[in-house]
Motif scaffolding. Structure first.
Motif, PDB file in Angstrom:
ATOM      1  N   ASP A  82      -9.776   0.040 -10.701  1.00 61.48           N
ATOM      2  CA  ASP A  82     -10.047  -1.166  -9.902  1.00 61.48           C
ATOM      3  C   ASP A  82      -8.796  -1.715  -9.217  1.00 61.48           C
ATOM      4  O   ASP A  82      -8.890  -2.563  -8.331  1.00 61.48           O
ATOM      5  N   ASP A  83      -7.632  -1.286  -9.656  1.00 62.18           N
ATOM      6  CA  ASP A  83      -6.383  -1.820  -9.099  1.00 62.18           C
ATOM      7  C   ASP A  83      -5.802  -0.887  -8.042  1.00 62.18           C
ATOM      8  O   ASP A  83      -4.603  -0.658  -7.966  1.00 62.18           O
ATOM      9  N   LEU A  84      -6.663  -0.298  -7.221  1.00 60.62           N
ATOM     10  CA  LEU A  84      -6.193   0.639  -6.179  1.00 60.62           C
ATOM     11  C   LEU A  84      -5.303  -0.059  -5.149  1.00 60.62           C
ATOM     12  O   LEU A  84      -4.310   0.507  -4.686  1.00 60.62           O
ATOM     13  N   ASP A  85      -5.635  -1.297  -4.786  1.00 63.07           N
ATOM     14  CA  ASP A  85      -4.804  -2.035  -3.820  1.00 63.07           C
ATOM     15  C   ASP A  85      -3.404  -2.243  -4.363  1.00 63.07           C
ATOM     16  O   ASP A  85      -2.404  -2.110  -3.635  1.00 63.07           O
ATOM     17  N   GLU A  86      -3.309  -2.591  -5.665  1.00 63.41           N
ATOM     18  CA  GLU A  86      -1.994  -2.805  -6.245  1.00 63.41           C
ATOM     19  C   GLU A  86      -1.206  -1.506  -6.293  1.00 63.41           C
ATOM     20  O   GLU A  86       0.011  -1.473  -6.075  1.00 63.41           O
ATOM     21  N   LEU A  87      -1.899  -0.383  -6.556  1.00 64.51           N
ATOM     22  CA  LEU A  87      -1.218   0.911  -6.577  1.00 64.51           C
ATOM     23  C   LEU A  87      -0.656   1.267  -5.205  1.00 64.51           C
ATOM     24  O   LEU A  87       0.500   1.702  -5.087  1.00 64.51           O
ATOM     25  N   LEU A  88      -1.465   1.057  -4.184  1.00 65.63           N
ATOM     26  CA  LEU A  88      -0.989   1.367  -2.825  1.00 65.63           C
ATOM     27  C   LEU A  88       0.199   0.484  -2.452  1.00 65.63           C
ATOM     28  O   LEU A  88       1.143   0.946  -1.794  1.00 65.63           O
ATOM     29  N   THR A  89       0.155  -0.767  -2.877  1.00 60.93           N
ATOM     30  CA  THR A  89       1.279  -1.668  -2.581  1.00 60.93           C
ATOM     31  C   THR A  89       2.537  -1.192  -3.269  1.00 60.93           C
ATOM     32  O   THR A  89       3.640  -1.234  -2.708  1.00 60.93           O
ATOM     33  N   GLY A  90       2.399  -0.707  -4.486  1.00 60.63           N
ATOM     34  CA  GLY A  90       3.573  -0.235  -5.205  1.00 60.63           C
ATOM     35  C   GLY A  90       4.127   1.060  -4.648  1.00 60.63           C
ATOM     36  O   GLY A  90       5.303   1.387  -4.843  1.00 60.63           O
ATOM     37  N   LEU A  91       3.289   1.831  -3.950  1.00 61.94           N
ATOM     38  CA  LEU A  91       3.750   3.114  -3.394  1.00 61.94           C
ATOM     39  C   LEU A  91       4.561   2.955  -2.104  1.00 61.94           C
ATOM     40  O   LEU A  91       5.245   3.884  -1.681  1.00 61.94           O
ATOM     41  N   ALA A  92       4.467   1.800  -1.445  1.00 60.18           N
ATOM     42  CA  ALA A  92       5.205   1.579  -0.191  1.00 60.18           C
ATOM     43  C   ALA A  92       6.699   1.640  -0.466  1.00 60.18           C
ATOM     44  O   ALA A  92       7.206   1.004  -1.391  1.00 60.18           O
ATOM     45  N   THR A  93       7.425   2.444   0.316  1.00 59.24           N
ATOM     46  CA  THR A  93       8.860   2.686   0.067  1.00 59.24           C
ATOM     47  C   THR A  93       9.774   1.726   0.805  1.00 59.24           C
ATOM     48  O   THR A  93      10.992   1.763   0.604  1.00 59.24           O
ATOM     49  N   GLY A  94       9.264   0.876   1.636  1.00 59.40           N
ATOM     50  CA  GLY A  94      10.112  -0.066   2.358  1.00 59.40           C
ATOM     51  C   GLY A  94       9.303  -0.967   3.240  1.00 59.40           C
ATOM     52  O   GLY A  94       8.075  -0.789   3.386  1.00 59.40           O
ATOM     53  N   PRO A  95       9.937  -1.963   3.850  1.00 54.58           N
ATOM     54  CA  PRO A  95       9.183  -2.920   4.673  1.00 54.58           C
ATOM     55  C   PRO A  95       8.588  -2.298   5.928  1.00 54.58           C
ATOM     56  O   PRO A  95       7.630  -2.832   6.482  1.00 54.58           O
ATOM     57  N   ASP A  96       9.151  -1.192   6.398  1.00 52.84           N
ATOM     58  CA  ASP A  96       8.642  -0.582   7.624  1.00 52.84           C
ATOM     59  C   ASP A  96       7.710   0.586   7.363  1.00 52.84           C
ATOM     60  O   ASP A  96       7.208   1.210   8.299  1.00 52.84           O
ATOM     61  N   SER A  97       7.518   0.941   6.100  1.00 54.23           N
ATOM     62  CA  SER A  97       6.609   2.039   5.793  1.00 54.23           C
ATOM     63  C   SER A  97       5.181   1.500   5.668  1.00 54.23           C
ATOM     64  O   SER A  97       4.966   0.331   5.348  1.00 54.23           O
ATOM     65  N   SER A  98       4.239   2.375   5.916  1.00 55.87           N
ATOM     66  CA  SER A  98       2.821   1.979   5.856  1.00 55.87           C
ATOM     67  C   SER A  98       2.034   3.041   5.099  1.00 55.87           C
ATOM     68  O   SER A  98       2.316   4.242   5.219  1.00 55.87           O
ATOM     69  N   ILE A  99       1.051   2.572   4.303  1.00 60.24           N
ATOM     70  CA  ILE A  99       0.159   3.470   3.572  1.00 60.24           C
ATOM     71  C   ILE A  99      -1.267   3.113   3.955  1.00 60.24           C
ATOM     72  O   ILE A  99      -1.659   1.940   3.947  1.00 60.24           O
ATOM     73  N   LEU A 100      -2.017   4.142   4.325  1.00 61.82           N
ATOM     74  CA  LEU A 100      -3.405   3.945   4.714  1.00 61.82           C
ATOM     75  C   LEU A 100      -4.267   4.946   3.931  1.00 61.82           C
ATOM     76  O   LEU A 100      -3.892   6.122   3.808  1.00 61.82           O
ATOM     77  N   LEU A 101      -5.355   4.443   3.410  1.00 55.98           N
ATOM     78  CA  LEU A 101      -6.292   5.286   2.652  1.00 55.98           C
ATOM     79  C   LEU A 101      -7.662   5.178   3.304  1.00 55.98           C
ATOM     80  O   LEU A 101      -8.254   4.100   3.381  1.00 55.98           O
ATOM     81  N   SER A 102      -8.096   6.317   3.826  1.00 57.53           N
ATOM     82  CA  SER A 102      -9.409   6.362   4.491  1.00 57.53           C
ATOM     83  C   SER A 102     -10.478   6.728   3.466  1.00 57.53           C
ATOM     84  O   SER A 102     -10.415   7.802   2.839  1.00 57.53           O
ATOM     85  N   ARG A 103     -11.466   5.825   3.264  1.00 56.48           N
ATOM     86  CA  ARG A 103     -12.575   6.046   2.341  1.00 56.48           C
ATOM     87  C   ARG A 103     -13.889   5.848   3.091  1.00 56.48           C
ATOM     88  O   ARG A 103     -13.907   5.240   4.179  1.00 56.48           O
ATOM     89  N   PRO A 104     -14.966   6.332   2.506  1.00 57.30           N
ATOM     90  CA  PRO A 104     -16.250   6.148   3.207  1.00 57.30           C
ATOM     91  C   PRO A 104     -16.551   4.691   3.503  1.00 57.30           C
ATOM     92  O   PRO A 104     -17.171   4.371   4.524  1.00 57.30           O
ATOM     93  N   ALA A 105     -16.068   3.798   2.658  1.00 54.20           N
ATOM     94  CA  ALA A 105     -16.342   2.370   2.868  1.00 54.20           C
ATOM     95  C   ALA A 105     -15.397   1.730   3.881  1.00 54.20           C
ATOM     96  O   ALA A 105     -15.605   0.575   4.266  1.00 54.20           O
ATOM     97  N   GLY A 106     -14.345   2.443   4.292  1.00 48.35           N
ATOM     98  CA  GLY A 106     -13.382   1.886   5.258  1.00 48.35           C
ATOM     99  C   GLY A 106     -11.950   2.218   4.885  1.00 48.35           C
ATOM    100  O   GLY A 106     -11.677   3.056   4.012  1.00 48.35           O
ATOM    101  N   TRP A 107     -11.053   1.497   5.519  1.00 52.99           N
ATOM    102  CA  TRP A 107      -9.617   1.745   5.340  1.00 52.99           C
ATOM    103  C   TRP A 107      -9.024   0.726   4.379  1.00 52.99           C
ATOM    104  O   TRP A 107      -9.341  -0.454   4.426  1.00 52.99           O
TER     105      TRP A 107
END
Length: 453
Positions: free
Chosen positions: A66-91
């Motif tokens: 359930d904490d997928l958003d927190e995981l993605l936030t922790g994976l960001a390597t810097g202020p200019d990096s971006s992480i996007l996860l495409s799922r059937p329900a959206g991005w």
């Protein structure tokens, strides 16, 4: 355009172009190797980081965390990096917020086919390296790594390489000019020496050269100049000796003709015409002998020349006033120019110009002495028909008598007067030429360097 450049600047241009080409090749090779290596290192680093992040995301998706958003936030390597996860329900996004539409469609298509893909592009004005990896049957993990530092490094490197190429080209031009000047220095010396010989300085020689390539050139020039000097002096001595030998019999013939002239009334008309022709030829012959003596004297050593400071206006006035009265005006500046000259030679220049006007130009009408742009000028105007442009240089050659050369019904002179004028003027670093006189006639102009005040 390049053909119009001097040899020195063509050599300089060749150095500059050659060095620019070499530096351009080196710069292109350096750019390709450096940028390729840095990009490869960056891509490898990004790929390893992306693989670690993909494993974490895959595990979270498999466990339905359930904490997928927190995981993605922790994976960001810097202020200019971006992480996007495409799922059937959206991005789902974290890090620098971007519109998912900026991700190239081709990159996503590759990931949906189960292939990890990489691509560089600009996301909202920032260069990034995008890595798209499939993380499930319907999900794609996309991470955008900023390339700002790498982009700044590339700009700095390109500026450095371009500046270095331009500087090398300019250095090549300077090196080429310096090398050409040193290489052409013997040629410049040869040109200067040849010009001095052409002006009559037959004693000019090139210094001995130690360079094996230049020594034959200097030796050949000195040998040629020495032979020319000997020949000119030998010819001058011959002309002088012949002229001296002719003076005695010529004087006798002139005296006899004067005696006959006083008794011509007792002669028949045919004998009187023959006597007049004889007298005219003797006068012309006498002037020719005098002119030959003057030329042979001028061709001899200059050691007998006496240079003094002369008021040019006074000199010209003395010459004009010493001649038979004529309808001629003399014009001078209020302060007549001073010149450093051999008075005897300049006297002869003025006298010969006046004689030329009498013989060919219907007599001199005006003699002017004035300054012109820092130089002193003597101008002799005559009342003749002028000198055709085709003859304006030839009349200053020896034995040139222009349009009257073949006529014997009048006293045409020896053809040496203007040659003596040109010789004497050139020996004073001056020049003489003829042009049309306003209103008709010829205008002879002598220009001499004005003495330093």
């Amino acid at each position: 355009m390049i053909r119009r450049l001097s040899l020195r600047w063509r050599v300089a241009a060749a150095f500059g172009i050659g060095l620019a080409l070499v530096m351009t090749i080196l710069a292109v090779a350096t750019w390709n190797l450096t940028t390729g290596y840095m990009l490869d290192q960056r891509e490898q680093s990004v790929t390893r980081q992306s693989e670690v992040n993909v494993r974490l995301v895959t595990t979270a998706l498999a466990e339905h965390a359930d904490d997928l958003d927190e995981l993605l936030t922790g994976l960001a390597t810097g202020p200019d990096s971006s992480i996007l996860l495409s799922r059937p329900a959206g991005w789902l996004t974290s890090g620098r917020q971007l519109d998912p539409g900026v991700v190239p469609r081709g990159l996503l298509d590759e990931a949906h086919r189960g292939i990890t893909a990489r691509q560089r592009f600009a996301a909202d004005g920032i260069p990034v390296l995008g890595v798209a990896t499939p993380v499930g049957p319907d999900s794609v993990y996309v991470e955008l790594y900023p390339l700002l530092e790498l982009d700044r490094t590339f700009r700095y490197l390109s500026t450095l390489l371009i500046t270095g190429t331009v500087a090398a080209a300019l250095f090549g031009v300077g090196l080429g000019a310096w090398s050409a000047r040193r290489a052409l220095r013997p040629l410049t010396a040869l040109t200067t020496a040849a010009s001095r010989v052409a002006r009559g300085d037959l004693a000019t020689r090139l210094p001995d050269q130690s360079d094996p390539d230049l020594a034959p050139l200097a030796a050949s020039f000195n040998t040629t100049a020495g032979q020319l000097e000997q020949r000119v002096r030998r010819d001058a001595r011959f002309a002088s000796d012949v002229s001296h030998e002719l003076r005695s019999p010529l004087t006798t013939m002139v005296n006899v003709s004067e005696v006959l002239e006083r008794r011509q009334d007792a002669m028949p008309p045919t004998a009187q015409r023959a006597l007049r022709l004889l007298r005219a030829e003797l006068r012309r012959f006498q002037r020719m002998v005098v002119d030959l003596l003057e030329i042979s004297r001028a061709d001899q050593d200059e050691a007998d020349s006496t240079v003094e400071l002369v008021d040019l206006g006074e000199l010209v006035r003395n010459v004009v006033e010493s001649r038979p009265a004529a309808d001629m005006r003399i014009e001078t500046d209020s302060a007549t120019p001073l010149v450093s000259v051999d008075r005897r030679r300049i006297d002869r220049v003025v006298a010969n110009l006046l004689d030329n006007a009498d013989h060919y130009g219907g007599g001199a009408v005006a003699v002017t002495v004035h300054r012109h742009e820092g130089r002193a000028r003597i101008i002799v105007d005559d009342a003749g028909s002028g000198v055709p442009p085709a003859l304006r240089e030839r009349i200053f050659e020896r034995f040139a008598r222009g349009l009257h050369a073949a006529r014997r019904d009048q006293d045409t002179g020896s053809g040496l007067g203007l040659a003596i004028v040109a010789d004497h003027v050139h020996r004073h670093d001056g020049r003489v030429w003829v042009e049309d006189r306003p209103g008709g006639g010829a205008r002879f102009i002598v220009e001499l360097p004005e003495a330093a005040s």
